[in-house]
Scaffold this motif. Structure first.
Motif, short mmCIF file in Angstrom:
data_model
loop_
_atom_site.label_atom_id
_atom_site.label_comp_id
_atom_site.label_asym_id
_atom_site.label_seq_id
_atom_site.Cartn_x
_atom_site.Cartn_y
_atom_site.Cartn_z
N TYR A 1 -30.73 34.36 37.20
CA TYR A 1 -31.54 34.83 38.31
C TYR A 1 -32.71 35.69 37.83
CZ TYR A 1 -27.83 33.40 41.58
OH TYR A 1 -26.92 32.68 42.31
N ILE A 2 -32.44 36.58 36.88
CA ILE A 2 -33.48 37.50 36.40
C ILE A 2 -34.59 36.73 35.69
CG2 ILE A 2 -33.97 39.34 34.74
CD1 ILE A 2 -31.16 40.46 35.38
N VAL A 3 -34.21 35.82 34.81
CA VAL A 3 -35.21 35.04 34.09
C VAL A 3 -36.05 34.21 35.05
CG1 VAL A 3 -35.55 33.19 32.42
CG2 VAL A 3 -33.89 34.99 31.93
N SER A 4 -35.38 33.57 36.02
CA SER A 4 -36.11 32.76 37.01
C SER A 4 -37.02 33.64 37.85
CB SER A 4 -35.12 32.01 37.91
OG SER A 4 -34.27 31.18 37.14
N GLY A 5 -36.49 34.78 38.31
CA GLY A 5 -37.28 35.68 39.14
C GLY A 5 -38.49 36.24 38.41
N LEU A 6 -38.30 36.62 37.14
CA LEU A 6 -39.42 37.15 36.36
C LEU A 6 -40.47 36.07 36.11
CD1 LEU A 6 -37.62 39.45 33.74
CD2 LEU A 6 -38.97 40.14 35.73
N SER A 7 -40.02 34.85 35.93
CA SER A 7 -40.97 33.75 35.72
C SER A 7 -41.83 33.54 36.96
CB SER A 7 -40.22 32.46 35.38
OG SER A 7 -39.48 32.61 34.18
N VAL A 8 -41.19 33.58 38.14
CA VAL A 8 -41.94 33.43 39.39
C VAL A 8 -42.88 34.61 39.58
CG1 VAL A 8 -41.74 33.29 41.90
CG2 VAL A 8 -40.15 32.02 40.45
N ALA A 9 -42.37 35.83 39.33
CA ALA A 9 -43.20 37.03 39.49
C ALA A 9 -44.40 36.99 38.56
CB ALA A 9 -42.36 38.29 39.23
N ARG A 10 -44.19 36.57 37.32
CA ARG A 10 -45.29 36.49 36.36
C ARG A 10 -46.31 35.44 36.79
NH1 ARG A 10 -42.34 36.15 32.43
NH2 ARG A 10 -42.28 38.35 31.86
N TYR A 11 -45.84 34.36 37.38
CA TYR A 11 -46.75 33.30 37.84
C TYR A 11 -47.69 33.82 38.93
CZ TYR A 11 -48.34 28.94 39.97
OH TYR A 11 -49.11 27.93 40.49
N PHE A 12 -47.16 34.69 39.80
CA PHE A 12 -47.97 35.22 40.90
C PHE A 12 -48.64 36.55 40.55
CE2 PHE A 12 -45.14 32.35 43.25
CZ PHE A 12 -46.07 31.68 44.04
N GLY A 13 -48.58 36.94 39.28
CA GLY A 13 -49.28 38.14 38.85
C GLY A 13 -48.51 39.43 39.01
N TYR A 14 -47.18 39.36 39.16
CA TYR A 14 -46.37 40.55 39.32
C TYR A 14 -45.40 40.74 38.15
CZ TYR A 14 -48.02 40.62 44.15
OH TYR A 14 -48.81 40.67 45.27
N GLY A 15 -45.77 40.23 37.01
CA GLY A 15 -44.88 40.32 35.86
C GLY A 15 -44.65 41.73 35.37
#
Length: 436
Positions: A279-293
């Motif tokens: 979950y964390i890896v997936s969530g961080l990947s999505v957050a980084r994609y939208f500029g919230y990494g």
């Protein structure tokens, strides 16, 4: 003992990750997130009654007095209620300096930011000088380090806009063509606090980003909830299946009951950690994609994993106890509601905590052992975060509860593992725990 428990843990882990329940666990978060939104409607109006002191920098010179009068009316209505159901709004006026400062380099606003940091004020508001001008596009500015608290800025915005509209109508001819323009509301831009860099220069207050301040904290708490729910309840089925097929009788010929319990519990905790990692890896990947990494810090992930570890042992012990005390799944259904109630407590209350993270209710819920891992993590990620002593106390409380749960589970597991026939009652479970 350690080697035998480890062998059981590895076996339990490989069995669980190959099951359909593990795959379902990976898909639980998006499904249950939608369901949770509907459930939280019942607590959306929850708030605290703590006094809200705020300063007003009124550059018009005429709007503070009606704002103060409206606050007095609000407080009188709140005081008339029994019990009090709303906080008192306590404004104070701060005269703007006669000399004009650049809005990005205003010592008066910087000083008010310092007062908010020391809890002398809850927030402060700046009303622009041209607020009464129908052509004005300059917003009322609300400064606070409590962006999750909505009632105060909403009330201030509504009160100021009502007075502005009234004055515009009094000062203008009542021409129908002017109505839409005269009644246009002022926007409110929500900002953090002004900062000073190492040289003492004042930095502009950053705008509040709802994704950073609300969505990310809620997402982290959901990861913790789904990880625990995907791992701990599976222990109940595992223990009951082994009892019904008499496998447990064979196993305790090679390992002690406590070794068997700790092996199963450790395997379940490992599954929860694996799910959390996905979950964390997936969530961080999505957050980084939208500029919230950059939103999730390493310390936030560390706190999540620590709380997950303790919560998994706590709730895993509860479910393994129920499995040991019951002879089949039908018996377990009668003992499941209390366990599910404490597990679902964070689901039912997180929106109220999000709305007022520093209220007495939120503090109390975040220090209740079965809800602490979830709600304290949420509060820690909501600016400005709880005091250090509350975080430390939450770790102590959760650790004690987890150790006590494992101890009690060990006593019950030793007695109930080989029990067949009628399921044990809660009174019998308590006697097993107290037995030497």
């Amino acid at each position: 003992m350690k080697n035998k428990a480890l062998i059981v843990a590895i076996s339990e882990f490989t069995t669980l990750v190959r099951s359909k329940a593990f795959i379902v666990g990976l898909l639980m978060m998006p499904v249950f997130s939608g369901v949770a939104i509907g459930v939280q409607k019942f607590t959306k109006d929850a708030t605290d009654i703590k006094d809200r002191r705020f300063a007003v920098v009124d550059r018009t010179g005429v709007l503070y007095a009606p704002l103060k009068a409206a606050a007095d009316e609000w407080n009188a209505a709140a005081r008339a209620g029994s019990p009090q159901t709303a906080p008192f709004y306590l404004p104070s006026e701060v005269k703007p300096p006669e000399s004009k400062y650049d809005e990005q380099d205003d010592p008066a606003l910087a000083a008010l930011s310092d007062r908010v940091r020391t809890d002398d004020l809850y927030a402060f508001v700046e009303i622009p000088a041209n607020a009464l001008d129908p052509a004005s596009r300059e917003p009322v500015r609300y400064f606070s380090n409590h962006p999750a608290y909505r009632p105060l800025p909403n009330w201030i915005s509504g009160t100021i806009n009502r007075e502005v509209v009234n004055r515009r109508f009094r000062d203008a001819a009542l021409d129908r063509a002017l109505v839409s323009r005269l009644t246009k509301r002022l926007d409110m831009s929500e900002l953090g606090l002004l900062q000073r860099d190492t040289t003492g220069a004042i930095k502009a207050a950053p705008p509040i980003d709802k994704v950073r301040t609300i969505a990310i904290p809620v997402g982290m708490m959901m990861i913790l909830l789904f990880s625990v729910m995907s791992g701990a309840p599976q222990l109940l089925n595992s223990v009951i299946e082994e009892k019904m097929s008499r496998i447990s009788e064979v196993l305790i010929g090679s390992v002690t009951p406590f070794e068997l319990m700790m092996g199963k519990l450790t395997g379940s905790v490992a599954v929860s950690l694996l799910l959390a990692g996905v979950y964390i890896v997936s969530g961080l990947s999505v957050a980084r994609y939208f500029g919230y990494g950059d939103v999730v810090r390493g310390s936030d992930v560390a706190w999540l994993l620590l709380f997950l570890l303790m919560a998994s042992f706590m709730f895993g012990s509860v479910f393994i106890t129920i499995g040991a005390a019951c002879s089949d799944l039908k018996d377990a259904q009668g003992m499941m509601p209390p366990a599910m109630l404490v597990l679902m407590l964070p689901w039912l209350t997180w929106f109220a905590v999000l709305n007022a993270p520093d209220s007495p209710m939120s503090i109390g819920l975040s220090l209740f052992p079965t809800a602490t891992p979830f709600l304290m993590l949420l509060r820690m990620m909501l600016p400005p975060g709880p005091p250090l002593w509350q975080v430390a106390l939450s770790v102590v409380v959760t650790t004690i509860a987890s150790v006590a749960a494992v101890y009690a589970a060990g006593k019950v597991f030793r007695t109930g593992l080989l029990m067949q026939g009628k399921a044990a009652t809660f009174a019998e479970l308590w006697r097993w725990v107290r037995a030497d």
